[in-house]
Design a protein around this motif. Structure first.
Motif, mmCIF file in Angstrom:
data_model
loop_
_atom_site.group_PDB
_atom_site.id
_atom_site.type_symbol
_atom_site.label_atom_id
_atom_site.label_comp_id
_atom_site.label_asym_id
_atom_site.label_seq_id
_atom_site.Cartn_x
_atom_site.Cartn_y
_atom_site.Cartn_z
ATOM 1 N N ILE A 39 -49.702 37.652 -13.601
ATOM 2 C CA ILE A 39 -50.734 37.227 -14.554
ATOM 3 C C ILE A 39 -50.706 35.709 -14.698
ATOM 4 O O ILE A 39 -51.748 35.040 -14.707
ATOM 5 C CB ILE A 39 -50.528 37.913 -15.920
ATOM 6 C CG1 ILE A 39 -50.710 39.414 -15.781
ATOM 7 C CG2 ILE A 39 -51.479 37.341 -16.966
ATOM 8 C CD1 ILE A 39 -50.384 40.202 -17.034
ATOM 9 N N PHE A 40 -49.494 35.152 -14.819
ATOM 10 C CA PHE A 40 -49.325 33.699 -14.915
ATOM 11 C C PHE A 40 -49.908 33.010 -13.684
ATOM 12 O O PHE A 40 -50.669 32.028 -13.800
ATOM 13 C CB PHE A 40 -47.830 33.387 -15.063
ATOM 14 C CG PHE A 40 -47.436 31.971 -14.734
ATOM 15 C CD1 PHE A 40 -47.782 30.907 -15.554
ATOM 16 C CD2 PHE A 40 -46.698 31.702 -13.581
ATOM 17 C CE1 PHE A 40 -47.417 29.615 -15.251
ATOM 18 C CE2 PHE A 40 -46.322 30.401 -13.275
ATOM 19 C CZ PHE A 40 -46.682 29.361 -14.107
ATOM 20 N N LEU A 41 -49.600 33.515 -12.496
ATOM 21 C CA LEU A 41 -50.061 32.873 -11.264
ATOM 22 C C LEU A 41 -51.574 32.996 -11.095
ATOM 23 O O LEU A 41 -52.234 32.059 -10.642
ATOM 24 C CB LEU A 41 -49.336 33.482 -10.057
ATOM 25 C CG LEU A 41 -47.835 33.189 -9.977
ATOM 26 C CD1 LEU A 41 -47.185 34.013 -8.870
ATOM 27 C CD2 LEU A 41 -47.571 31.705 -9.751
ATOM 28 N N GLN A 42 -52.123 34.125 -11.452
ATOM 29 C CA GLN A 42 -53.579 34.283 -11.386
ATOM 30 C C GLN A 42 -54.278 33.301 -12.312
ATOM 31 O O GLN A 42 -55.356 32.786 -11.998
ATOM 32 C CB GLN A 42 -53.968 35.718 -11.759
ATOM 33 C CG GLN A 42 -53.735 36.743 -10.667
ATOM 34 C CD GLN A 42 -54.183 38.117 -11.125
ATOM 35 O OE1 GLN A 42 -53.435 38.872 -11.733
ATOM 36 N NE2 GLN A 42 -55.443 38.421 -10.862
ATOM 37 N N HIS A 43 -53.666 33.044 -13.448
ATOM 38 C CA HIS A 43 -54.273 32.139 -14.429
ATOM 39 C C HIS A 43 -54.245 30.684 -13.951
ATOM 40 O O HIS A 43 -55.246 29.965 -14.074
ATOM 41 C CB HIS A 43 -53.557 32.268 -15.767
ATOM 42 C CG HIS A 43 -54.042 31.314 -16.810
ATOM 43 N ND1 HIS A 43 -55.296 31.401 -17.387
ATOM 44 C CD2 HIS A 43 -53.439 30.206 -17.369
ATOM 45 C CE1 HIS A 43 -55.453 30.415 -18.243
ATOM 46 N NE2 HIS A 43 -54.350 29.683 -18.263
ATOM 47 N N VAL A 44 -53.102 30.235 -13.406
ATOM 48 C CA VAL A 44 -52.976 28.812 -13.056
ATOM 49 C C VAL A 44 -53.433 28.493 -11.643
ATOM 50 O O VAL A 44 -53.742 27.343 -11.335
ATOM 51 C CB VAL A 44 -51.525 28.323 -13.260
ATOM 52 C CG1 VAL A 44 -51.087 28.513 -14.695
ATOM 53 C CG2 VAL A 44 -50.547 29.041 -12.317
ATOM 54 N N GLN A 45 -53.492 29.519 -10.744
ATOM 55 C CA GLN A 45 -53.945 29.318 -9.364
ATOM 56 C C GLN A 45 -53.252 28.100 -8.717
ATOM 57 O O GLN A 45 -53.909 27.122 -8.327
ATOM 58 C CB GLN A 45 -55.462 29.146 -9.320
ATOM 59 C CG GLN A 45 -56.230 30.422 -9.636
ATOM 60 C CD GLN A 45 -56.057 31.485 -8.569
ATOM 61 O OE1 GLN A 45 -56.252 31.247 -7.382
ATOM 62 N NE2 GLN A 45 -55.656 32.671 -9.001
ATOM 63 N N PRO A 46 -51.928 28.143 -8.557
ATOM 64 C CA PRO A 46 -51.206 26.983 -8.019
ATOM 65 C C PRO A 46 -51.412 26.820 -6.522
ATOM 66 O O PRO A 46 -51.873 27.742 -5.825
ATOM 67 C CB PRO A 46 -49.740 27.326 -8.323
ATOM 68 C CG PRO A 46 -49.703 28.815 -8.254
ATOM 69 C CD PRO A 46 -51.022 29.275 -8.840
ATOM 70 N N ASP A 47 -51.059 25.642 -6.030
ATOM 71 C CA ASP A 47 -51.108 25.376 -4.591
ATOM 72 C C ASP A 47 -49.812 25.790 -3.905
ATOM 73 O O ASP A 47 -49.793 25.992 -2.682
ATOM 74 C CB ASP A 47 -51.352 23.881 -4.358
ATOM 75 C CG ASP A 47 -52.701 23.442 -4.888
ATOM 76 O OD1 ASP A 47 -53.711 23.776 -4.252
ATOM 77 O OD2 ASP A 47 -52.740 22.788 -5.944
ATOM 78 N N LEU A 48 -48.727 25.930 -4.691
ATOM 79 C CA LEU A 48 -47.423 26.314 -4.141
ATOM 80 C C LEU A 48 -46.568 26.863 -5.270
ATOM 81 O O LEU A 48 -46.697 26.435 -6.422
ATOM 82 C CB LEU A 48 -46.736 25.109 -3.474
ATOM 83 C CG LEU A 48 -45.371 25.329 -2.827
ATOM 84 C CD1 LEU A 48 -45.255 24.515 -1.525
ATOM 85 C CD2 LEU A 48 -44.237 24.940 -3.775
ATOM 86 N N LEU A 49 -45.671 27.797 -4.937
ATOM 87 C CA LEU A 49 -44.792 28.410 -5.933
ATOM 88 C C LEU A 49 -43.325 28.155 -5.594
ATOM 89 O O LEU A 49 -42.890 28.395 -4.462
ATOM 90 C CB LEU A 49 -45.034 29.918 -5.991
ATOM 91 C CG LEU A 49 -44.043 30.753 -6.821
ATOM 92 C CD1 LEU A 49 -44.085 30.339 -8.290
ATOM 93 C CD2 LEU A 49 -44.327 32.242 -6.657
ATOM 94 N N LEU A 50 -42.576 27.657 -6.586
ATOM 95 C CA LEU A 50 -41.120 27.580 -6.513
ATOM 96 C C LEU A 50 -40.592 28.775 -7.291
ATOM 97 O O LEU A 50 -40.859 28.902 -8.493
ATOM 98 C CB LEU A 50 -40.615 26.268 -7.126
ATOM 99 C CG LEU A 50 -41.177 24.974 -6.524
ATOM 100 C CD1 LEU A 50 -40.662 23.768 -7.307
ATOM 101 C CD2 LEU A 50 -40.800 24.858 -5.053
#
Length: 238
Positions: A39-50
């Protein structure tokens, strides 16, 4: 501005990475557990994940698996951050879909270098590199000047491609050897000088006063048409 997402329960690491990534021009958004990670990732739509491996609620391995199955997030570059240093742990990380795996503790500069590599690889690669009338066509594997095809070897093509893809970047001989000849090479640094000399003779009006490929004394070479040649250049090891 590129957005980097961090899922990690170490508060001190959050602050350390925020400070250093913002200095590099990135935006850092963070989440402190595995709960509601998608849910967090869908909301922020990042370019890369650590992504930390050992997290409260849901571990990083399961999160990575879920991301790779998710229609909107499946292509997201993921770098695991983990204290698990065993070969088996690293292999599992890559098998579930990680792009990279960095073992804690790590140097922040190394992490930033790995982030830049992953972001660079996700960018669409132009089919043609051009500088004034000089063109390198990746699709046709051709080098042209003013529309006229220039005959180059495969090694010369790869060297010119790497230099042109980072216009203005200064590359050491060691770096050029790694990129063009490969890390398992059995050639010496002198091979770079010889290849540059041959390229200059093919693409430059005056190889001793080049427009494009310039020597950087004591280090290597740069492709930089904006840099005026300062007198006669050679390809001797400086």
């Amino acid at each position: 501005m590129k957005t980097i997402a961090l899922i990690e329960d170490d508060i001190d690491l959050h602050e350390l990475l925020r400070y250093n990534l913002e200095k590099e021009g990135y935006r850092l958004v963070s989440h402190k557990s595995g709960k509601d990670a998608l849910i967090f990732l869908q909301h922020v739509q990042p370019d890369l994940l650590l992504l930390d491996v050992m997290l409260p609620h849901t571990d990083g391995i399961d999160i990575c698996k879920s991301i790779r199955r998710h229609p909107q997030l499946s292509a997201l570059p993921i770098i695991f951050l983990s204290a698990r240093a065993d070969e088996t742990d690293r292999i599992v990380g890559f098998e579930v879909g990680a792009n990279d795996y960095l073992i804690k503790p790590f140097f922040v500069r190394e992490l930033i270098a790995r982030i830049k590599t992953q972001l660079r690889e996700t960018q669409p690669r132009p089919e043609i590199l051009a500088s004034q009338e000089l063109e390198l066509d990746r699709g046709r594997l051709e080098v042209r000047r003013g529309g006229r095809k220039i005959r180059v070897t495969a090694t010369e093509f790869k060297l010119l491609e790497f230099l042109m893809s980072g216009t203005g970047r200064v590359c050491s001989r060691e770096q050029l050897l790694d990129e063009v000849w490969g890390r398992d090479r059995v050639v010496a640094e002198r091979a770079v000088d010889v290849c540059v000399l041959r390229l200059r003779h093919k693409i430059e009006d005056d190889p001793t006063s080049p427009r494009w490929i310039h020597s950087v004394r004591g280090f290597g070479y740069t492709f930089d048409p904006s840099r005026s040649s300062q007198g006669r250049e050679t390809t001797e090891t400086q």
